[in-house]
Design a protein around this motif. Structure first.
Motif, PDB file in Angstrom:
ATOM      1  N   THR A  69       0.991  -1.273   0.246  1.00  0.00           N
ATOM      2  CA  THR A  69      -0.272   0.009  -0.123  1.00  0.00           C
ATOM      3  C   THR A  69       0.916   1.075  -0.121  1.00  0.00           C
ATOM      4  O   THR A  69       0.379   2.160  -0.229  1.00  0.00           O
ATOM      5  N   PRO A  93      -4.000   1.845  -4.114  1.00  0.00           N
ATOM      6  CA  PRO A  93      -3.347   0.357  -4.485  1.00  0.00           C
ATOM      7  C   PRO A  93      -4.505  -0.950  -4.846  1.00  0.00           C
ATOM      8  O   PRO A  93      -5.469  -0.704  -4.772  1.00  0.00           O
ATOM      9  N   TYR A 138      -5.395  -4.110   6.353  1.00  0.00           N
ATOM     10  CA  TYR A 138      -6.378  -2.853   4.952  1.00  0.00           C
ATOM     11  C   TYR A 138      -7.428  -2.515   4.693  1.00  0.00           C
ATOM     12  O   TYR A 138      -7.313  -1.292   4.331  1.00  0.00           O
ATOM     13  N   LEU A 176      -8.695   0.466   1.925  1.00  0.00           N
ATOM     14  CA  LEU A 176      -9.177  -1.007   1.359  1.00  0.00           C
ATOM     15  C   LEU A 176     -10.517  -1.675   1.603  1.00  0.00           C
ATOM     16  O   LEU A 176     -10.774  -2.154   2.834  1.00  0.00           O
TER      17      LEU A 176
END
Length: 316
Positions: free
Chosen positions: A157, A167, A236, A241
């Motif tokens: 990332t 990403p 994440y 994300l």
């Protein structure tokens, strides 16, 4: 009488000539023995000592756990070694058996290793190669692949954000075939992804087979290793994300998944078992690939390629 021997067999000259029963050995000893081997393969040569010292240092590097290095690997057999060198699989040392019968594969392996200028050429007796390979049929050629330096999941990332991009990461859950890993690395590189995450245990790693299948793209696409895949996915999510899992029984068709438009982690499970329970529960959304044909599922590498293409298409 002493000093007056008339025996005809008495030797009167020190000159040596051909003897009966020599079998032409003297004539054969004058025949050529082929081209001179490279300096790195000549016993006692200074370059061979330097190459051996480099190989010992390479073998003595410490192994780190989790997000570090994997153990080194040996590729054995003439065909396997030549194929690995043709595909530019990174290697540290090519071991060639002493007094080996040269053929086209042996000569090509030595030539390819010499052209790289990074592979040490070492000559070793057969018992030593047998010990190194634990009795495998090495055919006189052994190629040592260096330890792969895995990235940390957070590095993927960070590199994407440094480039000002959202990403795009692929995480593998239960993928044990190195060829699938290599194919996915190749697709990630082709469609602008930022890396691949694999679990530390019970998963394929960056072996020579994975390197060959990636067709060289593994040199440009980082592979990270997570000690716990579920925790890596949760990390994440905290970084913003979306975690999208591929599931044949998913709730959303691929073309309708808006999560692919932004920062995303695509999780690919094994072809047989799919996503594990904990990983599946961690996903923000489960996506299915519509398949109007008779096939029930896709190979993991193919499925990842389809999703990566759709993601790249959406991002323009």
């Amino acid at each position: 009488m002493a000093g007056n021997s008339q025996r005809p067999s008495r030797r009167t000259s020190n000159k040596k000539g051909a003897q009966v029963g020599s079998g032409g050995k003297r004539r054969r000893s004058l025949e050529g023995k082929g081209p001179t081997p490279p300096a790195e393969m000549r016993k006692g040569h200074a370059k061979q000592r330097v190459a051996q010292a480099k190989a010992r240092r390479a073998q003595g590097r410490p192994q780190r756990k989790g997000g570090g290095r994997s153990s080194s690997e040996l590729v054995v057999g003439r065909n396997s070694v030549v194929e690995a060198l043709r595909e530019n699989v990174p290697a540290t040392t090519l071991y060639v058996q002493q007094f080996i019968d040269n053929d086209d594969r042996v000569r090509e392996a030595v030539r390819l290793a010499g052209e790289t200028r990074t592979v040490n050429l070492l000559e070793a007796p057969r018992p030593e190669l047998d010990r190194m390979t634990k009795g495998l049929h090495h055919q006189g050629l052994v190629l040592q692949i260096p330890e792969y330096d895995y990235a940390h999941p957070d590095d993927l990332t960070a590199s994407a954000m440094d480039e000002g991009e959202d990403p795009l990461i692929v995480a593998l859950d239960g993928i044990t075939d190195p060829r699938n890993l290599g194919a996915i690395v190749r697709s990630v590189c082709a469609f602008g992804g930022h890396g691949v995450v694999v679990p530390e245990r019970r998963a394929a790693g960056m072996t020579a087979g994975a390197w060959k299948t990636s067709a060289g793209t593994a040199a440009h696409t980082p592979v990270a290793r997570a000690s716990n895949l579920t925790r890596a996915l949760e990390s994440y999510q905290k970084a913003g994300l979306m975690v999208v899992g591929l599931d044949g029984d998913g709730d959303v068709d691929l073309q309708d998944c808006d999560a692919l438009d932004g920062p995303v982690v695509v999780v690919v499970g094994s072809e047989g078992k799919g996503l594990s329970r904990l990983v599946g529960e961690t996903c923000d959304v489960r996506v299915r690939i519509p398949m109007p044909g008779a096939a029930e599922s896709l190979n993991a590498g193919v499925a990842a390629g389809v999703v990566l293409y759709e993601t790249a298409r959406r991002r323009g």
